[in-house]
Design a protein around this motif. Sequence first.
Motif, short mmCIF file in Angstrom:
data_model
loop_
_atom_site.label_atom_id
_atom_site.label_comp_id
_atom_site.label_asym_id
_atom_site.label_seq_id
_atom_site.Cartn_x
_atom_site.Cartn_y
_atom_site.Cartn_z
N PHE A 118 -6.22 2.81 82.04
CA PHE A 118 -6.72 1.46 81.74
C PHE A 118 -6.34 0.49 82.87
N VAL A 119 -5.10 0.55 83.31
CA VAL A 119 -4.64 -0.32 84.41
C VAL A 119 -5.43 -0.03 85.68
N GLU A 120 -5.60 1.25 85.98
CA GLU A 120 -6.30 1.62 87.21
C GLU A 120 -7.77 1.21 87.18
N GLU A 121 -8.42 1.38 86.03
CA GLU A 121 -9.82 0.99 85.91
C GLU A 121 -9.98 -0.52 85.97
N ALA A 122 -9.05 -1.25 85.37
CA ALA A 122 -9.10 -2.72 85.43
C ALA A 122 -8.91 -3.20 86.86
N SER A 123 -8.08 -2.51 87.61
CA SER A 123 -7.88 -2.84 89.03
C SER A 123 -9.17 -2.67 89.81
N LYS A 124 -9.89 -1.60 89.50
CA LYS A 124 -11.14 -1.31 90.22
C LYS A 124 -12.20 -2.38 90.01
N ILE A 125 -12.20 -3.01 88.83
CA ILE A 125 -13.24 -4.01 88.57
C ILE A 125 -12.81 -5.42 88.97
N GLY A 126 -11.61 -5.54 89.56
CA GLY A 126 -11.22 -6.83 90.12
C GLY A 126 -10.07 -7.56 89.48
N VAL A 127 -9.46 -7.02 88.43
CA VAL A 127 -8.30 -7.68 87.85
C VAL A 127 -7.14 -7.59 88.85
N LYS A 128 -6.58 -8.73 89.21
CA LYS A 128 -5.55 -8.77 90.24
C LYS A 128 -4.13 -8.82 89.69
N ASP A 129 -3.98 -9.42 88.52
CA ASP A 129 -2.65 -9.62 87.96
C ASP A 129 -2.51 -8.91 86.62
N PHE A 130 -1.41 -8.17 86.49
CA PHE A 130 -1.12 -7.45 85.25
C PHE A 130 0.25 -7.86 84.73
N ILE A 131 0.35 -7.97 83.43
CA ILE A 131 1.64 -8.15 82.76
C ILE A 131 1.81 -6.98 81.81
N VAL A 132 2.94 -6.31 81.86
CA VAL A 132 3.26 -5.26 80.90
C VAL A 132 4.53 -5.66 80.18
N ARG A 133 4.47 -5.73 78.87
CA ARG A 133 5.62 -6.12 78.05
C ARG A 133 6.36 -4.85 77.63
#
Length: 230
Positions: A118-133
């Motif tokens: 999920f993180v990797e696919e979101a990165s591919k579509i342009g999401v730049k910032d991730f927060i993991v709790r």
Amino acid sequence: MLKSLHATDNPLSKTEKQLEILSNGIFKNGSLPTFAEQINKTNQFPLKPNKIEILQINVGYMCNQVCAHCHVDAGPDRKEIMTVETMQQILEVLKTTEVNTLDLTGGAPEMNPNFRWFVEEASKIGVKDFIVRSNLTIIRANKKYHDLPEFFKKHNIHVVSSMPHWTKGKTDKQRGDGVFDKSIKALQELNAVGYGMPGSDLKLDLVYNPSGAFLPGDQAAMEKILKSSN
């Protein structure tokens, strides 16, 4: 190992019981002001949304811990997790919005088998910032999670970690025996790849969970105590 309220069929795990509690006592007699009343005092009622910048996703209730304060009643016995099909739908939505930050929570979000995909696919579509709790101890829970610090670093993930208290006794009382020591070990492993280190761009925040009806202390003072005690 402790079980979740859901697994033990505790009345508090039922929505009906929760609503019953919230509809009586101080919530009913007016001694506790409502959210709308408080907002009205600041002349901001009704609240109006601006554009969506952060999308928080709960990817499942499965967790390697059972914590007394957990508001979603997560635990090892909770098998409800988000499917890859639902994640795919979220990715499609992200393509058409201005969301710039994806905030992943749980349970322990890392336990969802499709978490990394999920993180990797979101990165591919342009999401730049991730927060993991993260609850921290998941990093030490199983060998398959031991490389999480490196994964977090690779994707420049902002790690927001649960650290109930700077003392072992209070932390273990709230989260389970051994949690404090495992959390410190996990923090050291995050430090080793750059998190929490001077000059590093990798973000690491610790969340303090008060064990009673009171607010946490001053952040700077708490940070100093935590660093000096560990």
